[in-house]
Design a protein around this motif. Structure first.
Motif, mmCIF file in Angstrom:
data_model
loop_
_atom_site.group_PDB
_atom_site.id
_atom_site.type_symbol
_atom_site.label_atom_id
_atom_site.label_comp_id
_atom_site.label_asym_id
_atom_site.label_seq_id
_atom_site.Cartn_x
_atom_site.Cartn_y
_atom_site.Cartn_z
ATOM 1 N N ALA A 115 25.255 -33.955 -22.746
ATOM 2 C CA ALA A 115 26.231 -35.046 -22.625
ATOM 3 C C ALA A 115 26.142 -35.978 -23.826
ATOM 4 O O ALA A 115 27.169 -36.380 -24.388
ATOM 5 C CB ALA A 115 26.014 -35.814 -21.323
ATOM 6 N N GLU A 116 24.936 -36.295 -24.250
ATOM 7 C CA GLU A 116 24.755 -37.177 -25.409
ATOM 8 C C GLU A 116 25.372 -36.565 -26.664
ATOM 9 O O GLU A 116 26.054 -37.242 -27.433
ATOM 10 C CB GLU A 116 23.271 -37.449 -25.635
ATOM 11 C CG GLU A 116 23.008 -38.441 -26.749
ATOM 12 C CD GLU A 116 21.532 -38.756 -26.898
ATOM 13 O OE1 GLU A 116 21.110 -38.989 -28.038
ATOM 14 O OE2 GLU A 116 20.808 -38.771 -25.890
ATOM 15 N N GLY A 117 25.151 -35.268 -26.870
ATOM 16 C CA GLY A 117 25.747 -34.595 -28.023
ATOM 17 C C GLY A 117 27.256 -34.583 -27.956
ATOM 18 O O GLY A 117 27.936 -34.820 -28.955
ATOM 19 N N LEU A 118 27.798 -34.318 -26.780
ATOM 20 C CA LEU A 118 29.253 -34.304 -26.621
ATOM 21 C C LEU A 118 29.847 -35.682 -26.882
ATOM 22 O O LEU A 118 30.900 -35.808 -27.518
ATOM 23 C CB LEU A 118 29.629 -33.807 -25.223
ATOM 24 C CG LEU A 118 29.336 -32.324 -24.970
ATOM 25 C CD1 LEU A 118 29.444 -31.993 -23.488
ATOM 26 C CD2 LEU A 118 30.267 -31.440 -25.793
ATOM 27 N N ILE A 119 29.161 -36.715 -26.433
ATOM 28 C CA ILE A 119 29.628 -38.078 -26.687
ATOM 29 C C ILE A 119 29.637 -38.360 -28.189
ATOM 30 O O ILE A 119 30.601 -38.913 -28.728
ATOM 31 C CB ILE A 119 28.763 -39.096 -25.913
ATOM 32 C CG1 ILE A 119 29.024 -38.955 -24.410
ATOM 33 C CG2 ILE A 119 29.027 -40.523 -26.386
ATOM 34 C CD1 ILE A 119 27.975 -39.620 -23.535
ATOM 35 N N LYS A 120 28.564 -37.945 -28.884
ATOM 36 C CA LYS A 120 28.512 -38.120 -30.345
ATOM 37 C C LYS A 120 29.648 -37.371 -31.029
ATOM 38 O O LYS A 120 30.112 -37.766 -32.092
ATOM 39 C CB LYS A 120 27.171 -37.634 -30.892
ATOM 40 C CG LYS A 120 26.020 -38.547 -30.588
ATOM 41 C CD LYS A 120 24.729 -37.983 -31.143
ATOM 42 C CE LYS A 120 23.557 -38.880 -30.791
ATOM 43 N NZ LYS A 120 22.278 -38.312 -31.244
ATOM 44 N N ALA A 121 30.079 -36.278 -30.401
ATOM 45 C CA ALA A 121 31.165 -35.473 -30.962
ATOM 46 C C ALA A 121 32.542 -36.011 -30.564
ATOM 47 O O ALA A 121 33.554 -35.391 -30.864
ATOM 48 C CB ALA A 121 31.014 -34.021 -30.505
ATOM 49 N N GLY A 122 32.571 -37.157 -29.874
ATOM 50 C CA GLY A 122 33.842 -37.778 -29.519
ATOM 51 C C GLY A 122 34.442 -37.269 -28.218
ATOM 52 O O GLY A 122 35.644 -37.401 -27.994
ATOM 53 N N TYR B 4 32.957 -27.287 -28.869
ATOM 54 C CA TYR B 4 31.823 -26.936 -29.722
ATOM 55 C C TYR B 4 32.176 -27.081 -31.199
ATOM 56 O O TYR B 4 31.319 -27.416 -32.010
ATOM 57 C CB TYR B 4 31.303 -25.525 -29.408
ATOM 58 C CG TYR B 4 29.814 -25.448 -29.627
ATOM 59 C CD1 TYR B 4 28.933 -25.935 -28.671
ATOM 60 C CD2 TYR B 4 29.287 -24.942 -30.808
ATOM 61 C CE1 TYR B 4 27.562 -25.906 -28.887
ATOM 62 C CE2 TYR B 4 27.930 -24.904 -31.026
ATOM 63 C CZ TYR B 4 27.068 -25.388 -30.073
ATOM 64 O OH TYR B 4 25.706 -25.368 -30.293
ATOM 65 N N ARG B 5 33.423 -26.896 -31.541
ATOM 66 C CA ARG B 5 33.855 -27.157 -32.921
ATOM 67 C C ARG B 5 33.607 -28.641 -33.247
ATOM 68 O O ARG B 5 33.102 -28.977 -34.312
ATOM 69 C CB ARG B 5 35.338 -26.840 -33.099
ATOM 70 C CG ARG B 5 35.883 -27.149 -34.500
ATOM 71 C CD ARG B 5 37.409 -27.053 -34.594
ATOM 72 N NE ARG B 5 37.959 -25.896 -33.910
ATOM 73 C CZ ARG B 5 38.019 -24.666 -34.417
ATOM 74 N NH1 ARG B 5 37.541 -24.425 -35.616
ATOM 75 N NH2 ARG B 5 38.548 -23.682 -33.722
ATOM 76 N N ARG B 6 33.932 -29.498 -32.315
ATOM 77 C CA ARG B 6 33.708 -30.935 -32.522
ATOM 78 C C ARG B 6 32.216 -31.251 -32.561
ATOM 79 O O ARG B 6 31.784 -32.132 -33.300
ATOM 80 C CB ARG B 6 34.420 -31.740 -31.449
ATOM 81 C CG ARG B 6 35.926 -31.640 -31.612
ATOM 82 C CD ARG B 6 36.653 -32.513 -30.652
ATOM 83 N NE ARG B 6 38.092 -32.302 -30.788
ATOM 84 C CZ ARG B 6 38.995 -33.132 -30.338
ATOM 85 N NH1 ARG B 6 38.630 -34.230 -29.703
ATOM 86 N NH2 ARG B 6 40.270 -32.869 -30.494
ATOM 87 N N PRO C 72 23.794 -26.225 -34.502
ATOM 88 C CA PRO C 72 24.383 -25.117 -33.746
ATOM 89 C C PRO C 72 23.313 -24.349 -32.988
ATOM 90 O O PRO C 72 22.191 -24.189 -33.478
ATOM 91 C CB PRO C 72 24.999 -24.240 -34.840
ATOM 92 C CG PRO C 72 24.184 -24.520 -36.050
ATOM 93 C CD PRO C 72 23.727 -25.956 -35.935
ATOM 94 N N HIS C 73 23.652 -23.903 -31.808
ATOM 95 C CA HIS C 73 22.743 -23.073 -31.025
ATOM 96 C C HIS C 73 23.594 -22.204 -30.113
ATOM 97 O O HIS C 73 24.371 -22.716 -29.312
ATOM 98 C CB HIS C 73 21.786 -23.947 -30.206
ATOM 99 C CG HIS C 73 20.605 -23.196 -29.701
ATOM 100 N ND1 HIS C 73 20.672 -22.375 -28.611
ATOM 101 C CD2 HIS C 73 19.334 -23.132 -30.158
ATOM 102 C CE1 HIS C 73 19.473 -21.834 -28.403
ATOM 103 N NE2 HIS C 73 18.649 -22.282 -29.317
ATOM 104 N N GLU D 113 33.336 -21.133 -39.991
ATOM 105 C CA GLU D 113 34.516 -21.963 -40.252
ATOM 106 C C GLU D 113 34.130 -23.421 -40.473
ATOM 107 O O GLU D 113 34.592 -24.056 -41.426
ATOM 108 C CB GLU D 113 35.462 -21.847 -39.064
ATOM 109 C CG GLU D 113 36.710 -22.685 -39.165
ATOM 110 C CD GLU D 113 37.528 -22.614 -37.889
ATOM 111 O OE1 GLU D 113 38.108 -23.646 -37.530
ATOM 112 O OE2 GLU D 113 37.582 -21.537 -37.261
ATOM 113 N N VAL D 114 33.284 -23.938 -39.613
ATOM 114 C CA VAL D 114 32.885 -25.347 -39.719
ATOM 115 C C VAL D 114 32.013 -25.574 -40.941
ATOM 116 O O VAL D 114 32.106 -26.610 -41.593
ATOM 117 C CB VAL D 114 32.179 -25.815 -38.421
ATOM 118 C CG1 VAL D 114 31.561 -27.184 -38.589
ATOM 119 C CG2 VAL D 114 33.163 -25.807 -37.259
ATOM 120 N N LYS D 115 31.198 -24.587 -41.280
ATOM 121 C CA LYS D 115 30.329 -24.709 -42.450
ATOM 122 C C LYS D 115 31.145 -24.877 -43.724
ATOM 123 O O LYS D 115 30.737 -25.553 -44.656
ATOM 124 C CB LYS D 115 29.426 -23.479 -42.564
ATOM 125 C CG LYS D 115 28.353 -23.607 -43.599
ATOM 126 C CD LYS D 115 27.406 -22.425 -43.540
ATOM 127 C CE LYS D 115 26.260 -22.647 -44.491
ATOM 128 N NZ LYS D 115 25.249 -21.606 -44.360
#
Length: 138
Positions: A27-34, A50-52, A60-61, A98-100
């Motif tokens: 949840a914390e990571g998702l919040i950081k990702a907006g 996960y792109r966000r 990434p994991h 793609e994100v890299k």
């Protein structure tokens, strides 16, 4: 303020941790990702969420990726069969590549630096990482 401690509320939406397999760390990571709440996460879907996550500079994991996909389908994290897991792995690897290639924004660079230094300080014992609840799904 939105935080993982309150489950990702702050927008009036459903806490992220109300979704099966989403624990406080995720949840914390998702919040950081907006992604502040369950409604936003469901609207985006696992792949875009996960792109966000990656776009926010979070590590990434593959297991985290497929657990998120399983969570949004209402399935246990370990309900992923070999064929489906292979398909998800291909999607995950393509997303990472793609994100890299995306440009590193100042905010992403700052977050990556912070995470890097926190890991170093943790490794040498100068800070203690946040405690995780046993069986929290992360």
């Amino acid at each position: 303020m939105t935080s993982a401690r309150d489950g990702g509320t702050g927008t009036g939406g459903t806490p992220l941790t109300d979704i099966r397999n989403i624990g406080p760390a995720t949840a914390e990571g998702l919040i950081k990702a907006g992604i502040p709440d369950a409604e936003t996460l469901r609207a985006l879907g696992g792949h875009e969420a996960y792109r966000r996550w990656l776009g926010a500079g979070l590590a990434p994991h593959f297991i985290g990726y497929y657990v998120l996909v399983m969570a949004l389908q209402g399935r246990p994290w370990n309900d992923c069969g070999p064929k489906e897991k292979a398909e998800l792995r291909r999607a995950f690897d393509a997303l990472k590549a793609e994100v890299k290639q995306a440009p590193l924004t100042p905010d992403r660079a700052k977050e990556k630096d912070r995470l890097h230094w926190e890991a170093i300080l943790d490794e040498i014992g100068l800070i203690t990482p946040p405690k995780r609840r046993a069986g929290a799904g992360d």
